[in-house]
Design a protein around this motif. Structure first.
Motif, PDB file in Angstrom:
ATOM      1  N   ALA A   1      62.027   8.510  18.234  1.00 13.49           N
ATOM      2  CA  ALA A   1      60.826   9.241  18.628  1.00 13.49           C
ATOM      3  C   ALA A   1      60.493   9.100  20.111  1.00 13.49           C
ATOM      4  O   ALA A   1      59.828   9.966  20.688  1.00 13.49           O
TER       5      ALA A   1
ATOM      6  N   LYS B   1      56.767  10.222  13.676  1.00 11.23           N
ATOM      7  CA  LYS B   1      56.478   9.713  15.016  1.00 11.23           C
ATOM      8  C   LYS B   1      56.893   8.255  15.186  1.00 11.23           C
ATOM      9  O   LYS B   1      57.000   7.763  16.321  1.00 11.23           O
TER      10      LYS B   1
ATOM     11  N   ILE C   1      56.682  15.023  14.349  1.00 12.24           N
ATOM     12  CA  ILE C   1      56.854  15.562  15.699  1.00 12.24           C
ATOM     13  C   ILE C   1      58.196  16.304  15.792  1.00 12.24           C
ATOM     14  O   ILE C   1      59.121  16.056  15.028  1.00 12.24           O
TER      15      ILE C   1
END
Length: 300
Positions: free
Chosen positions: A176, A171, A255
């Motif tokens: 990101a 992240k 993520i």
């Protein structure tokens, strides 16, 4: 009447006496006589007339003997036919995939197939990974799973699944904040792949190669657990569909990001030789795989 009664009547009539019949039916003479008496009482007529050691059919018994013969012959013929079908659909089906991650699709499917075709041995041929079409044409495997349909006329291709390849990153990675990853973003990335050659890596073959982009650094990491740990340490990124990592406990710091504005969609195909596609167990392999994968929402 039960089938055992029909077989009893036919055997006594064929053997001509109860002694030989008891041996054929693996019954004592007393048990055989008892069963015959029970049938005659139920039907209300004598099936055999007994004279010393000779057992002859009565008029009613002759009709019943013909019925027994017809029924038992029909059953034996059908059982023989079923046995031939089982032998025809037996043997080994050798399967390989374009990518090692595809083998994760098989465990539940193999269980379902073993119930339908217990005589079939499905062998996963890992040595043919990355070159399944070549091995299919050379008769070294019987079925391949790939992401691009083959144009070879002797092969049949069936689409069985669609998924989306996404980028897994930390992240705090510099990309990101982007809503999606563009081709040029790969130019200075460290891309973690499972194995070479690059032509078997979906993000390269279907996205980077058409855009003439090659990542700054590429590392082949065969162990997915190690690759995940490297992504978690912000030492690189992975490009995989989410279902590939479903069995792993991903750190919360990781993520997924879409690749391209429309996402990097791909299709999976089962490929078999044309002459095999006419066989029932191959057709059922394809349909069962399709049904199994698409009904398993945890995969997609």
């Amino acid at each position: 009447m039960e089938l055992k009664h029909l077989r009893l009547i036919k055997t006594i009539a064929d053997e001509g006496n109860i002694a030989n019949s008891s041996q054929k039916l693996f019954l004592t003479q007393s048990a055989l006589s008892h069963q015959l008496k029970e049938v005659e009482e139920r039907l209300g007529f004598k099936i055999f007339s007994r004279k010393r050691n000779e057992w002859k059919l009565t008029e009613e018994g002759a009709e019943l003997y013909q019925l027994s013969t017809n029924v038992l012959t029909s059953i034996d013929e059908k059982l023989t036919h079923i046995k031939k079908i089982q032998q025809k659909t037996g043997g080994k089906v050798r399967v390989s995939c374009e990518c090692y991650s595809f083998y994760r699709l098989f465990p539940l499917f193999l269980q379902d197939m073993s119930l339908v075709y217990p005589n079939i041995d499905i062998e996963l041929v890992f040595d043919a990974t990355h070159q399944p079409i070549t091995k299919l044409l050379s008769l070294e495997i019987d079925l391949a799973i790939v992401t691009s349909p083959s144009s070879v006329q002797s092969l049949s291709c069936v689409e069985v699944m669609q998924d989306e390849v996404m980028m897994l990153m930390h992240k705090e990675h510099r990309l990101a904040e982007k809503s999606y990853i563009e081709a040029e973003d790969f130019a200075d990335l460290h891309l973690l792949i499972h194995s070479y050659p690059l032509e078997t890596v979906s993000v390269y073959e279907h996205f980077l190669k058409p855009n003439h982009i090659l990542p700054n650094k590429i590392s082949d990491i065969p162990l997915t657990e190690v690759a995940i740990e490297m992504v978690h340490a912000n030492m690189g990124v992975m490009c995989v569909p989410k279902w590939c990592l479903k069995s792993f406990d991903l750190p919360k710091d990781l993520i997924f990001k879409p690749i391209s504005q429309n996402g990097l969609q791909r299709k999976l195909y089962i490929v078999v030789r044309n002459n095999d596609m006419t066989k029932d167990h191959f057709k059922d392999f394809v349909s069962t795989f399709d049904e199994n994968i698409n009904n398993d929402q945890s995969v997609l």
